[in-house]
Write a protein that holds these residues in place. Structure first.
Motif, PDB file in Angstrom:
ATOM      1  N   VAL A 365     108.236 112.484   8.907  1.00 24.67           N
ATOM      2  CA  VAL A 365     109.672 112.645   8.672  1.00 24.67           C
ATOM      3  C   VAL A 365     109.915 113.358   7.344  1.00 24.67           C
ATOM      4  O   VAL A 365     110.741 114.275   7.252  1.00 24.67           O
ATOM      5  CB  VAL A 365     110.390 111.278   8.681  1.00 24.67           C
ATOM      6  N   ARG A 366     109.173 112.933   6.319  1.00 24.50           N
ATOM      7  CA  ARG A 366     109.349 113.531   4.993  1.00 24.50           C
ATOM      8  C   ARG A 366     109.107 115.038   5.019  1.00 24.50           C
ATOM      9  O   ARG A 366     109.928 115.822   4.538  1.00 24.50           O
ATOM     10  CB  ARG A 366     108.403 112.866   4.003  1.00 24.50           C
ATOM     11  N   GLU A 367     107.975 115.458   5.570  1.00 21.62           N
ATOM     12  CA  GLU A 367     107.682 116.885   5.614  1.00 21.62           C
ATOM     13  C   GLU A 367     108.684 117.631   6.481  1.00 21.62           C
ATOM     14  O   GLU A 367     109.099 118.748   6.155  1.00 21.62           O
ATOM     15  CB  GLU A 367     106.253 117.129   6.102  1.00 21.62           C
ATOM     16  N   MET A 368     109.092 117.024   7.565  1.00 23.29           N
ATOM     17  CA  MET A 368     110.007 117.698   8.478  1.00 23.29           C
ATOM     18  C   MET A 368     111.365 117.930   7.834  1.00 23.29           C
ATOM     19  O   MET A 368     111.910 119.046   7.879  1.00 23.29           O
ATOM     20  CB  MET A 368     110.162 116.880   9.761  1.00 23.29           C
ATOM     21  N   ILE A 369     111.930 116.901   7.179  1.00 21.10           N
ATOM     22  CA  ILE A 369     113.258 117.089   6.604  1.00 21.10           C
ATOM     23  C   ILE A 369     113.222 118.003   5.382  1.00 21.10           C
ATOM     24  O   ILE A 369     114.149 118.781   5.151  1.00 21.10           O
ATOM     25  CB  ILE A 369     113.935 115.736   6.269  1.00 21.10           C
ATOM     26  N   LEU A 370     112.152 117.947   4.605  1.00 18.71           N
ATOM     27  CA  LEU A 370     112.059 118.819   3.438  1.00 18.71           C
ATOM     28  C   LEU A 370     111.842 120.270   3.852  1.00 18.71           C
ATOM     29  O   LEU A 370     112.466 121.188   3.303  1.00 18.71           O
ATOM     30  CB  LEU A 370     110.946 118.346   2.505  1.00 18.71           C
ATOM     31  N   GLN A 371     110.984 120.498   4.838  1.00 16.70           N
ATOM     32  CA  GLN A 371     110.758 121.866   5.295  1.00 16.70           C
ATOM     33  C   GLN A 371     111.970 122.435   6.014  1.00 16.70           C
ATOM     34  O   GLN A 371     112.165 123.659   6.050  1.00 16.70           O
ATOM     35  CB  GLN A 371     109.526 121.926   6.195  1.00 16.70           C
ATOM     36  N   LEU A 372     112.801 121.574   6.573  1.00 19.87           N
ATOM     37  CA  LEU A 372     114.013 122.056   7.224  1.00 19.87           C
ATOM     38  C   LEU A 372     114.909 122.789   6.222  1.00 19.87           C
ATOM     39  O   LEU A 372     115.676 123.690   6.579  1.00 19.87           O
ATOM     40  CB  LEU A 372     114.761 120.884   7.861  1.00 19.87           C
ATOM     41  N   LYS A 373     114.787 122.431   4.936  1.00 18.43           N
ATOM     42  CA  LYS A 373     115.578 123.102   3.896  1.00 18.43           C
ATOM     43  C   LYS A 373     115.200 124.583   3.754  1.00 18.43           C
ATOM     44  O   LYS A 373     115.978 125.355   3.188  1.00 18.43           O
ATOM     45  CB  LYS A 373     115.370 122.402   2.553  1.00 18.43           C
ATOM     46  N   THR A 374     114.023 124.975   4.221  1.00 18.37           N
ATOM     47  CA  THR A 374     113.648 126.393   4.181  1.00 18.37           C
ATOM     48  C   THR A 374     114.344 127.192   5.265  1.00 18.37           C
ATOM     49  O   THR A 374     114.253 128.425   5.292  1.00 18.37           O
ATOM     50  CB  THR A 374     112.127 126.578   4.337  1.00 18.37           C
ATOM     51  N   GLY A 375     115.014 126.492   6.189  1.00 19.03           N
ATOM     52  CA  GLY A 375     115.707 127.163   7.273  1.00 19.03           C
ATOM     53  C   GLY A 375     114.902 127.297   8.541  1.00 19.03           C
ATOM     54  O   GLY A 375     115.397 127.792   9.555  1.00 19.03           O
ATOM     55  N   HIS A 376     113.665 126.814   8.495  1.00 20.94           N
ATOM     56  CA  HIS A 376     112.786 127.024   9.653  1.00 20.94           C
ATOM     57  C   HIS A 376     111.770 125.889   9.770  1.00 20.94           C
ATOM     58  O   HIS A 376     111.215 125.453   8.760  1.00 20.94           O
ATOM     59  CB  HIS A 376     112.036 128.359   9.512  1.00 20.94           C
TER      60      HIS A 376
END
Length: 442
Positions: A365-376
């Motif tokens: 969850v942590r990696e997914m929500i943080l990487q979502l901030k890159t737009g992709h």
């Protein structure tokens, strides 16, 4: 809470920097953190080093970090010796296991508060303990008014690759009221010196919605930044975390939705409009959007190694008072007072204050929500690393956000929409585990 209330700028954290929320980190878990430090790392996990330099000329009224404005030269010496001792203790733990530093980040506070002599002594001693010759990035935060040409020359000689100038705004009245110590002429002078010295990357920080901001001045700030032509720009939206000067003065601050006089703070729709304007103008000037907060001039050579490594699960030693880190699946934070920090290190103890072991699902969850901030989001990345199909496991959350126009689900992953970029932090709790949904973030 009504939709209108949610759009006001009230107390609390909007920006999501980690998961699970900090309020779940406890002193009871410190033994888990020590155990994590004393076992070998997961193969292939990068290691970074963060150093918190907590000294400032003035305390910004919106700042919630542990900083000090009343320390003398002797205090600075005591602290620098303490942080070096902490790095030395960490360098002897089993989780090093031969790993070299992938990145180093000097944050604060104001790292550039230190003199050139202090910086040289600190960095040369650090390199002797934990070399960073092979690191992909050495990042250093600066307050423009603390910089001189010889100090920047020292930073360049010592290997700093990314210089981040905390400009925030250009208007003297806004800077002064919000507690910033620098002036506009110091911004231009410091930037010019840095450009002449040839730093690999110069970043400028801006804050949309500082108290007293209005449309005319925000447009001016964006155009002045474009004229400087930095390699990258970070644009944050002003928030009012707990434990800040402004949080105590909230009743005195007028919340606005359009142009108003000084001592007013914009609501969220206004701040989002300002960020949209900034991103549009930067794109016209040749920049590309790199994340929900950053634009870059040249994607091929402009990096945010510290950010991207953390968002992909790297380990990091967070050193200094109240500093955060992550080691071997455990979130850690140091003790949060000067006295406790120095005392523990004088005793030869790693100065941990609280921690939280993180489950495999929480790491996902942590990696997914943080990487979502890159737009992709790359569906295959999560399948390979976690054995999970994020589009299936989090289908309800993605369906909801897609129906509201914040993102688009594709066969290969997820893409943010332009509106999603402007307020993705607000929607990240859609993927939190149930026990974290209604809890205070910090």
């Amino acid at each position: 809470m009504t939709g209108v209330d949610q759009e006001k700028t009230g107390l609390g954290n909007y920006f999501i920097a980690n998961y699970p929320p900090f309020s779940f980190w406890k002193a009871d878990y410190v033994p888990d953190a020590l155990a994590a430090l004393n076992r070998p790392p997961v193969p292939g996990t990068p290691l970074g080093l963060y150093l918190h330099i907590p000294f400032c000329r003035k305390r910004c009224k919106f700042c919630y970090f542990r900083v000090y404005t009343d320390k003398n030269a002797k205090d600075v010496e005591v602290y620098l010796n303490a942080i070096l001792k902490e790095v030395e203790l960490l360098s002897q733990t089993a989780c090093i296991d031969g790993r070299k530093l992938d990145y180093v980040y000097f944050g604060g506070g104001t790292p550039s508060y230190l003199s050139a002599t202090q910086l040289r002594g600190l960095m040369e001693r650090l390199k002797a303990i934990m070399p960073w010759d092979g690191a992909r990035e050495i990042a250093f935060e600066c307050e423009p008014g603390t910089l001189q040409q010889h100090k920047l020359q020292t930073l360049k000689e010592l290997g700093v690759t990314r210089l981040s100038l905390g400009v925030e705004n250009f208007k003297p009245e806004i800077l002064q009221y919000n507690g910033r110590a620098h002036l506009e002429e110091e911004i231009h002078r410091a930037f010019g010196w840095a450009r002449e010295l040839g730093f690999d990357q110069i970043n400028i920080d801006l804050i949309a919605g500082m108290v007293g901001e209005d449309w005319d001045n925000w447009r001016s700030c964006v155009q002045k930044t474009i004229a400087l032509d930095p390699d990258s720009v970070t644009v944050y939206q002003m928030e009012l975390p707990y434990n800040t000067v402004f949080s105590k003065e909230l009743k005195e601050l007028k919340v606005i939705g359009n142009d108003e006089p000084a001592h007013s703070i914009a609501d969220w729709p206004t701040k989002r409009a300002w960020v949209r304007y900034a991103f549009d103008e930067f794109q016209k000037a040749g920049y590309d959007i790199s994340s929900a907060y950053t634009v870059v001039k040249n994607k091929a050579k402009t990096q945010f190694v510290y950010r991207d490594a953390l968002w992909r699960g790297a380990d990091m030693f967070g050193t200094g008072v109240a500093s955060f880190g992550h080691v071997n699946g455990v979130h850690v934070q140091n003790v949060d007072t000067w006295e406790a920090y120095v005392e523990k290190l004088n005793k030869g103890e790693i100065p941990l204050g609280r921690a939280l072991p993180v489950t495999d699902h929480q790491r996902l969850v942590r990696e997914m929500i943080l990487q979502l901030k890159t737009g992709h989001l790359d569906r295959d990345y999560f399948q390979k690393k976690f054995g999970a199909d994020i589009l299936t496991e989090f289908a309800d959350g993605y369906a909801k956000l897609e129906s509201e126009g914040w993102l688009i689900v594709t066969p290969n992953g997820v893409e943010l929409t332009p509106d999603g970029f402007l307020q993705i932090d607000r929607h990240l709790p859609a993927f939190f585990e149930p026990q974290h949904l209604s809890a205070r973030y910090t």
